[in-house]
Write an enzyme that holds these catalytic residues in place. Structure first.
Site: not given
Ligand SMILES: *Cc1c(COP(=O)(O)O)cnc(C)c1O
Length: 471
Positions: A112
């Site tokens: 993120k």
């Molecule tokens: C948010 C997240 C995901 C999922 O990603 P999306 O964009 O919501 O599909 C997968 N792995 C981790 C570690 C995350 O923080």
């Protein structure tokens, strides 16, 4: 570049600028913003640029009318300066065909950060230009909240509130949110699931007067600017592995459908992607849909990969909009029925088109642990459970398909964020990086609230500096 809402049913939908879309997040009609037309990516012109320059170029394709080239370069420079790896998103080879794309070298050790560090910069620049302030409200299943709080800490034009499901995220994830010692950052634990948190946020945004009063804005994965920022690492990886001459496949651990949707957009812009493999844990609503066209809600099952414990994948609406021929009325109807009945009305043609775009694999907790163990035995590397879901799906895909494109599994979190699962699978506890060790001793600050929109509204009203100023 102009944007419209996925739920605008008018023959001539309202159009918005990138900056409007950035600051608003969700459209007032409850829809998600999408570009009217996609820009084209000239892959041949990209010869191994730095991550920062590539980010400025790719995001510029979406934002150029509002952000100048020099400004974007500066903002990208600052956004990615805090990453602990020179390549920002390094590729690591696992075997002949399989690679890991490491997306966890940012301040909160999850993917993120790649989008949110840049969004913090873009917000700041846009607000300064307008002399405006915003209140950011979001829901998180774990990693978005800390990444967003970290990206907004101490910014004078932003108050930020993040809701998370009480007791359903890891201790590290919780501490990453509750130990941000900044007066403008607020963590809220909700007595409910992630979907409850997401519904609360949607209800806040649906309240037009509150939205105006607090200048509500979103930084979660429904913000299109995040989708744009996430396209960058797909381009970086594909170019490093031979694009445009050679196509690459990606396996993406999926929850809210934001990350893999970025890959889909990258492909639609011209990036040569052979296959997109959507990897889910036991919360497999998207895999079930792709397998049989059935998108019906189930209860959220807690898993070892909690950031993917999601049933309502909000970004799916952007794909649905495409599958329904960019018809806002059809999307509005389908989503309303889904919310009402818990089942998306069947649409054979849309489902068939979706199946051409994505392959899908479900990887449950047992298979996740097995994959962490297997990867460790084969390579000596420790991978986190979300990454393991992607690696297992990539291997399942490789065993089945006929092409031989390089397969890149997205490593979305650092193994030290989920040490218990890693230790269970390998007998080895991942060493804790210094940034994590620090937060284990810091005092926590969090409000625990019931799953009630009234209580959440009161809390945000009382603490938003915007409201206190106006009053
Ligand atoms: C948010 C997240 C995901 C999922 O990603 P999306 O964009 O919501 O599909 C997968 N792995 C981790 C570690 C995350 O923080």
């Amino acid at each position: 570049m102009r944007y419209r809402s996925t739920r605008d049913a008018r023959p001539a939908p309202a159009i918005h600028s990138f900056e409007d879309v950035l600051l608003a997040g969700l459209a007032p009609d409850g829809g998600l913003y999408v570009p009217e037309t996609l820009p084209t990516l000239d892959v041949t012109a990209l010869s191994q640029p730095s991550y920062r320059d590539l980010a400025a170029h790719v995001v510029g394709l979406f934002a150029a009318q509002d952000f100048g080239e020099g400004e974007l370069r500066r903002l990208c420079e600052t956004a990615y300066a805090g990453f602990r790896h020179a390549a920002v998103t390094p590729l690591v080879q696992l075997d002949d065909r399989l690679w890991l794309l490491e997306l966890f070298h940012g301040p909160t050790l999850a993917f993120k950060d790649l989008a949110l560090q840049l969004l913090g910069q873009l917000f700041d620049a846009a607000l300064a230009r307008r002399g405006a302030r915003v209140t950011i409200v979001g829901a998180t299943s774990g990693d978005t909240g800390s990444a967003a709080l970290e990206a907004c800490r101490d910014r004078s034009a932003i108050d930020i509130f993040f809701l998370y499901p009480q007791g359903r995220i890891s201790e590290v994830q919780r501490r990453q949110m509750t130990t941000v010692a900044a007066a403008n950052c607020h963590a809220i634990a909700i007595d409910g699931t992630f979907d409850d948190c997401q519904d609360l946020v949607k209800a806040l945004f649906a309240d037009a007067s509150l939205r105006r009063e607090l200048s509500l804005s979103a930084m979660n994965s429904i913000n299109f600017a995040r989708i744009a920022a996430q396209i960058v690492y797909y381009v970086a990886a594909a170019v490093a592995l031979g694009a445009p001459d050679r196509a690459v496949s990606f396996a993406v651990p999926t929850g809210n459908f934001g990350n893999i949707y970025s890959a889909h957009v990258a492909r639609a812009m011209g990036l040569p992607i052979e296959r997109l493999v959507l990897a889910t844990n036991a919360n497999d609503i998207l895999a079930r849909y792709l397998a049989g066209g059935d998108m019906s809600l189930a209860d959220v099952t807690p898993s070892l990969s909690p950031s993917m414990d999601i049933q309502v994948a909000s970004n799916f609406e952007r794909l649905l909009f495409e599958l329904k021929g960019r018809n806002g009325a059809a999307v509005t109807q389908a989503i309303a029925a889904f919310r009402r009945d818990g089942v998306l009305p069947p649409d054979d043609q849309a489902w068939r088109s979706a199946g051409k775009l994505f392959a899908a694999h479900r990887v449950d907790d047992a298979a996740t642990l097995a994959e962490i163990g297997e990867t460790y035995r084969q390579t000596g590397m420790l991978i986190d459970p979300h990454t393991a879901v992607a690696v297992a799906a990539a291997r399942a895909h490789a065993a089945r398909d006929e092409d031989d494109a390089p397969l890149v599994a997205l490593a979305t979190a650092h193994p030290a964020k989920f040490p218990d699962a890693v230790a269970r699978a390998t007998g080895v506890r991942p060493p804790m990086p210094p940034v994590l060790a620090e937060i284990m001793d810091k005092p926590e600050r969090v409000a625990v609230l019931p799953n009630e929109v009234g209580a959440v509204t009161r809390f945000i009203r009382e603490r938003s500096r915007l409201r206190r100023r106006a009053a």
